[in-house]
Design a protein around this motif. Structure first.
Motif, PDB file in Angstrom:
ATOM      1  N   ALA A  80       0.826  -1.207   0.000  1.00 47.17           N
ATOM      2  CA  ALA A  80       0.000   0.000   0.000  1.00 47.17           C
ATOM      3  C   ALA A  80       0.865   1.263   0.000  1.00 47.17           C
ATOM      4  O   ALA A  80       2.005   1.260   0.467  1.00 47.17           O
ATOM      5  CB  ALA A  80      -0.933   0.005   1.203  1.00 47.17           C
ATOM      6  N   ASP A  81       0.310   2.341  -0.519  1.00 46.00           N
ATOM      7  CA  ASP A  81       0.998   3.628  -0.612  1.00 46.00           C
ATOM      8  C   ASP A  81       0.233   4.654   0.228  1.00 46.00           C
ATOM      9  O   ASP A  81      -0.891   5.026  -0.111  1.00 46.00           O
ATOM     10  CB  ASP A  81       1.055   4.071  -2.078  1.00 46.00           C
ATOM     11  N   PHE A  82       0.865   5.092   1.335  1.00 44.24           N
ATOM     12  CA  PHE A  82       0.267   6.100   2.213  1.00 44.24           C
ATOM     13  C   PHE A  82       1.060   7.408   2.157  1.00 44.24           C
ATOM     14  O   PHE A  82       1.038   8.186   3.098  1.00 44.24           O
ATOM     15  CB  PHE A  82       0.246   5.595   3.659  1.00 44.24           C
ATOM     16  N   SER A  83       1.756   7.668   1.075  1.00 41.46           N
ATOM     17  CA  SER A  83       2.597   8.857   1.006  1.00 41.46           C
ATOM     18  C   SER A  83       1.769  10.122   1.217  1.00 41.46           C
ATOM     19  O   SER A  83       0.718  10.310   0.610  1.00 41.46           O
ATOM     20  CB  SER A  83       3.325   8.912  -0.338  1.00 41.46           C
ATOM     21  N   ALA A  84       2.264  10.965   2.138  1.00 38.14           N
ATOM     22  CA  ALA A  84       1.635  12.250   2.476  1.00 38.14           C
ATOM     23  C   ALA A  84       0.232  12.095   3.060  1.00 38.14           C
ATOM     24  O   ALA A  84      -0.544  13.058   3.102  1.00 38.14           O
ATOM     25  CB  ALA A  84       1.597  13.169   1.262  1.00 38.14           C
ATOM     26  N   ALA A  85      -0.117  10.902   3.529  1.00 36.60           N
ATOM     27  CA  ALA A  85      -1.422  10.702   4.150  1.00 36.60           C
ATOM     28  C   ALA A  85      -1.374  11.114   5.616  1.00 36.60           C
ATOM     29  O   ALA A  85      -0.333  11.043   6.274  1.00 36.60           O
ATOM     30  CB  ALA A  85      -1.842   9.236   4.036  1.00 36.60           C
ATOM     31  N   ALA A  86      -2.507  11.552   6.148  1.00 36.86           N
ATOM     32  CA  ALA A  86      -2.610  11.958   7.550  1.00 36.86           C
ATOM     33  C   ALA A  86      -3.254  10.841   8.352  1.00 36.86           C
ATOM     34  O   ALA A  86      -4.454  10.576   8.218  1.00 36.86           O
ATOM     35  CB  ALA A  86      -3.428  13.238   7.664  1.00 36.86           C
ATOM     36  N   LEU A  87      -2.443  10.173   9.188  1.00 35.94           N
ATOM     37  CA  LEU A  87      -2.924   9.077  10.027  1.00 35.94           C
ATOM     38  C   LEU A  87      -2.687   9.388  11.507  1.00 35.94           C
ATOM     39  O   LEU A  87      -2.412   8.513  12.307  1.00 35.94           O
ATOM     40  CB  LEU A  87      -2.230   7.758   9.646  1.00 35.94           C
ATOM     41  N   TYR A  88      -2.805  10.637  11.865  1.00 38.84           N
ATOM     42  CA  TYR A  88      -2.573  11.042  13.245  1.00 38.84           C
ATOM     43  C   TYR A  88      -3.366  10.171  14.219  1.00 38.84           C
ATOM     44  O   TYR A  88      -4.564   9.944  14.043  1.00 38.84           O
ATOM     45  CB  TYR A  88      -3.010  12.493  13.463  1.00 38.84           C
ATOM     46  N   TYR A  89      -2.690   9.683  15.255  1.00 39.75           N
ATOM     47  CA  TYR A  89      -3.315   8.952  16.372  1.00 39.75           C
ATOM     48  C   TYR A  89      -4.133   7.735  15.907  1.00 39.75           C
ATOM     49  O   TYR A  89      -5.053   7.311  16.598  1.00 39.75           O
ATOM     50  CB  TYR A  89      -4.193   9.899  17.194  1.00 39.75           C
ATOM     51  N   SER A  90      -3.794   7.167  14.779  1.00 42.49           N
ATOM     52  CA  SER A  90      -4.478   5.958  14.341  1.00 42.49           C
ATOM     53  C   SER A  90      -3.906   4.728  15.035  1.00 42.49           C
ATOM     54  O   SER A  90      -2.794   4.756  15.568  1.00 42.49           O
ATOM     55  CB  SER A  90      -4.356   5.794  12.818  1.00 42.49           C
ATOM     56  N   ASN A  91      -4.673   3.653  15.025  1.00 35.77           N
ATOM     57  CA  ASN A  91      -4.273   2.416  15.691  1.00 35.77           C
ATOM     58  C   ASN A  91      -3.847   1.385  14.653  1.00 35.77           C
ATOM     59  O   ASN A  91      -4.675   0.863  13.908  1.00 35.77           O
ATOM     60  CB  ASN A  91      -5.436   1.867  16.529  1.00 35.77           C
ATOM     61  N   LEU A  92      -2.531   1.133  14.608  1.00 39.84           N
ATOM     62  CA  LEU A  92      -1.984   0.118  13.706  1.00 39.84           C
ATOM     63  C   LEU A  92      -1.271  -0.972  14.507  1.00 39.84           C
ATOM     64  O   LEU A  92      -0.407  -1.673  13.980  1.00 39.84           O
ATOM     65  CB  LEU A  92      -1.016   0.743  12.699  1.00 39.84           C
ATOM     66  N   SER A  93      -1.616  -1.110  15.759  1.00 35.79           N
ATOM     67  CA  SER A  93      -0.910  -2.053  16.629  1.00 35.79           C
ATOM     68  C   SER A  93      -1.017  -3.476  16.095  1.00 35.79           C
ATOM     69  O   SER A  93      -2.073  -3.913  15.634  1.00 35.79           O
ATOM     70  CB  SER A  93      -1.478  -1.988  18.049  1.00 35.79           C
ATOM     71  N   GLY A  94       0.114  -4.194  16.138  1.00 38.71           N
ATOM     72  CA  GLY A  94       0.135  -5.585  15.693  1.00 38.71           C
ATOM     73  C   GLY A  94       0.141  -5.767  14.193  1.00 38.71           C
ATOM     74  O   GLY A  94       0.078  -6.902  13.708  1.00 38.71           O
ATOM     75  N   LEU A  95       0.227  -4.680  13.438  1.00 37.36           N
ATOM     76  CA  LEU A  95       0.190  -4.775  11.986  1.00 37.36           C
ATOM     77  C   LEU A  95       1.400  -5.535  11.448  1.00 37.36           C
ATOM     78  O   LEU A  95       2.514  -5.324  11.889  1.00 37.36           O
ATOM     79  CB  LEU A  95       0.163  -3.364  11.387  1.00 37.36           C
ATOM     80  N   GLU A  96       1.172  -6.405  10.473  1.00 38.87           N
ATOM     81  CA  GLU A  96       2.245  -7.105   9.771  1.00 38.87           C
ATOM     82  C   GLU A  96       2.125  -6.764   8.291  1.00 38.87           C
ATOM     83  O   GLU A  96       1.110  -7.080   7.664  1.00 38.87           O
ATOM     84  CB  GLU A  96       2.153  -8.617   9.997  1.00 38.87           C
ATOM     85  N   ALA A  97       3.162  -6.114   7.751  1.00 37.75           N
ATOM     86  CA  ALA A  97       3.080  -5.670   6.360  1.00 37.75           C
ATOM     87  C   ALA A  97       4.476  -5.503   5.779  1.00 37.75           C
ATOM     88  O   ALA A  97       5.469  -5.358   6.499  1.00 37.75           O
ATOM     89  CB  ALA A  97       2.301  -4.360   6.254  1.00 37.75           C
TER      90      ALA A  97
ATOM     91  N   LEU B 260       2.144  10.231  11.080  1.00 38.07           N
ATOM     92  CA  LEU B 260       1.754   9.216  12.059  1.00 38.07           C
ATOM     93  C   LEU B 260       1.979   9.715  13.482  1.00 38.07           C
ATOM     94  O   LEU B 260       2.234   8.931  14.393  1.00 38.07           O
ATOM     95  CB  LEU B 260       2.542   7.931  11.807  1.00 38.07           C
ATOM     96  N   THR B 261       1.862  10.996  13.678  1.00 31.31           N
ATOM     97  CA  THR B 261       2.027  11.584  15.000  1.00 31.31           C
ATOM     98  C   THR B 261       1.088  10.918  16.005  1.00 31.31           C
ATOM     99  O   THR B 261      -0.122  10.813  15.776  1.00 31.31           O
ATOM    100  CB  THR B 261       1.722  13.095  14.956  1.00 31.31           C
ATOM    101  N   GLY B 262       1.661  10.427  17.115  1.00 31.46           N
ATOM    102  CA  GLY B 262       0.849   9.838  18.170  1.00 31.46           C
ATOM    103  C   GLY B 262       0.203   8.514  17.818  1.00 31.46           C
ATOM    104  O   GLY B 262      -0.617   8.001  18.595  1.00 31.46           O
ATOM    105  N   ALA B 263       0.541   7.938  16.694  1.00 26.22           N
ATOM    106  CA  ALA B 263      -0.083   6.676  16.278  1.00 26.22           C
ATOM    107  C   ALA B 263       0.419   5.509  17.117  1.00 26.22           C
ATOM    108  O   ALA B 263       1.521   5.539  17.667  1.00 26.22           O
ATOM    109  CB  ALA B 263       0.188   6.411  14.800  1.00 26.22           C
ATOM    110  N   ASP B 264      -0.403   4.473  17.223  1.00 26.22           N
ATOM    111  CA  ASP B 264      -0.035   3.258  17.961  1.00 26.22           C
ATOM    112  C   ASP B 264       0.467   2.218  16.965  1.00 26.22           C
ATOM    113  O   ASP B 264      -0.310   1.636  16.212  1.00 26.22           O
ATOM    114  CB  ASP B 264      -1.245   2.724  18.725  1.00 26.22           C
ATOM    115  N   LEU B 265       1.786   2.010  16.955  1.00 31.45           N
ATOM    116  CA  LEU B 265       2.414   0.982  16.121  1.00 31.45           C
ATOM    117  C   LEU B 265       3.121  -0.053  16.983  1.00 31.45           C
ATOM    118  O   LEU B 265       4.098  -0.663  16.562  1.00 31.45           O
ATOM    119  CB  LEU B 265       3.403   1.618  15.135  1.00 31.45           C
ATOM    120  N   SER B 266       2.617  -0.261  18.164  1.00 33.89           N
ATOM    121  CA  SER B 266       3.230  -1.237  19.054  1.00 33.89           C
ATOM    122  C   SER B 266       3.088  -2.639  18.467  1.00 33.89           C
ATOM    123  O   SER B 266       2.071  -2.986  17.860  1.00 33.89           O
ATOM    124  CB  SER B 266       2.566  -1.189  20.439  1.00 33.89           C
TER     125      SER B 266
END
Length: 327
Positions: free
Chosen positions: A209-226, A236-242
Motif C-alpha cells: 500500500a501507498d500512504f505517502s503524504a497521508a494523515a494518520l494522526y493517532y491511528s491504531n496500527l498495533s500488531g500490523l504485519e506488512a 503518524l504523530t501519536g499513532a499506535d504501532l506497538s
C-alpha cells in the motif's frame, strides 16, 4: 346415605358453586384469548419480518443492477449509490453486502496502475491509472467513498476480517477520519494524500500500500504485519504501532513524533529525515535501517536492539544516548 345425597342435590348447592364455575369459565376464556392474541402477534411479526427482508432484497438487487449496468448514466449511478447507502441505514443487517458492493465498485472503476513493489526495491509513491491532478474528481467515485465512509465508523458492528476489500484500488485523497478499518484488505492500494486520522487499522492487510503524504494522526496500527509499504512524508504523530512487524518500508521524512513503537520489529526501512521526537521504541528490534538526518530527540530507546543501522552527522539522538556504530 340418603341425607348426603339430599345435601348435594339441594338447590342451595348449585347456588353456592355457580359463581366458581362462572369464574373458572371466564378465566379459561381470558387465557384462550391471550394465547390467541399472542399467536396472532407472532404471526404478524413473522409476516412483517418476511416483508421487510423481501423489501431489503428488492432494494439491494435494483440498486446493484443499476450501478452495474453498462449503459447507466452518471445520474443513475449516483442514485444507485445513495440508495445503497440508505439501505444500509434502514437495514443495519445489510451493511456487509452494501459495503462489499461499494468496495467492488471502487476496485473496478478506480484501479491502481502499478503492481506490487519488489522486495528488492524501496517502496516509492505510485500513480493511479487515471493520471489526473485529483484522481477522485469523479462524482460517482466520490459518492461511493462517502457512503462507504459513513458505514465504517466506530460503534457499528463489522462483519469479519477483510470485510472491506479495496485491494489494488486508488483512493488518493480519500477522507476516512475515525473509520473502523480493522480487517481492511488494502493490499497494493493507494491512499496518497488521504486523511484517515484516529482510524483503526488493526488486522488490516496493507502490504504494497501507498500512504505517502497521508494523515494518520493517532491511528491504531498495533500488531500490523506488512511489507513493501510506502510511508513517505506520512503523518503518524501519536499513532499506535506497538508490536508491528514491518519489512521493506519506504518512509522518507515520515512523521512518527510521539508514536508508540514499543516492541516493534522493523527490517529494511528507509527512514532518512524521519521525525521520531518523543517516540517510544522500548524493546524494538531495528535492522537494516537508514536514519540519515533523522530526529530521535527525547525518544525512549530503552532495550532497543540495533542491527546494521546507517546514520550521518545530521542524525539527532536522545541526550546521553550512545548510538551503535553506523554501518
Amino acid at each position: 346415605m340418603r341425607a348426603s345425597l339430599a345435601r348435594w342435590s339441594a338447590p342451595g348447592w348449585l347456588g353456592r358453586t355457580l359463581p366458581f364455575i362462572t369464574a373458572a369459565t371466564a378465566i379459561a376464556a381470558v387465557l384462550y384469548s391471550g394465547q390467541s392474541l399472542r399467536l396472532t402477534q407472532e404471526s404478524n411479526q413473522h409476516q412483517y419480518e418476511l416483508a421487510r427482508q423481501q423489501q431489503a432484497a428488492d432494494r439491494y438487487t435494483k440498486a446493484t443492477e443499476l450501478l452495474g449496468a453498462k449503459d447507466s448514466t452518471l445520474q443513475v449511478r449516483l442514485g444507485a449509490l445513495y440508495s445503497l447507502g440508505q439501505l444500509a441505514t434502514d437495514f443495519p443487517d445489510q451493511r456487509f453486502p452494501v459495503v462489499s458492493s461499494l468496495a467492488a465498485y471502487l476496485r473496478e472503476t478506480h484501479p491502481t496502475a502499478d503492481p506490487l513493489v519488489s522486495m528488492t526495491d524501496v517502496p516509492r509513491s505510485r500513480n493511479c491509472k487515471t493520471l489526473t491532478p485529483t484522481p477522485l474528481a469523479q462524482p460517482d467515485v466520490d459518492a461511493a467513498i462517502g457512503v462507504l465512509a459513513s458505514h465504517v465508523i466506530p460503534g457499528k458492528p463489522t462483519a469479519s476480517r477483510n470485510w472491506v476489500n479495496v485491494a489494488n484500488t486508488c483512493l488518493q485523497g480519500v477522507l476516512l477520519d475515525r473509520a473502523d478499518l480493522s480487517g481492511l484488505d488494502a493490499q497494493n492500494a493507494i491512499f496518497a494524500f488521504a486523511t484517515m486520522r484516529r482510524s483503526d487499522f488493526r488486522y488490516a492487510s496493507l502490504s504494497g500500500a501507498d500512504f505517502s503524504a497521508a494523515a494518520l494522526y493517532y491511528s491504531n496500527l498495533s500488531g500490523l504485519e506488512a511489507s513493501n509499504v510506502c510511508l513517505d512524508v506520512t503523518y503518524l504523530t501519536g499513532a499506535d504501532l506497538s508490536n508491528v512487524k514491518l519489512r521493506n518500508i519506504g518512509a522518507h521524512e515520515v512523521q512518527l513524533d510521539r508514536a508508540n513503537l514499543r516492541n516493534a520489529e522493523i527490517h529494511r526501512a528507509y527512514l532518512a529525515g524521519a521525525d521520531l521526537t518523543g517516540a517510544d521504541l522500548t524493546g524494538a528490534l531495528l535492522s537494516d535501517l537508514v536514519l540519515d538526518d533523522a530526529v530521535l530527540t527525547d525518544a525512549n530507546l530503552t532495550d532497543v536492539k540495533f542491527d546494521r543501522v546507517h546514520y550521518n552527522s545530521g542524525t539527532l539522538w536522545p541526550a546521553g544516548f550512545v548510538p551503535p556504530p553506523s554501518t
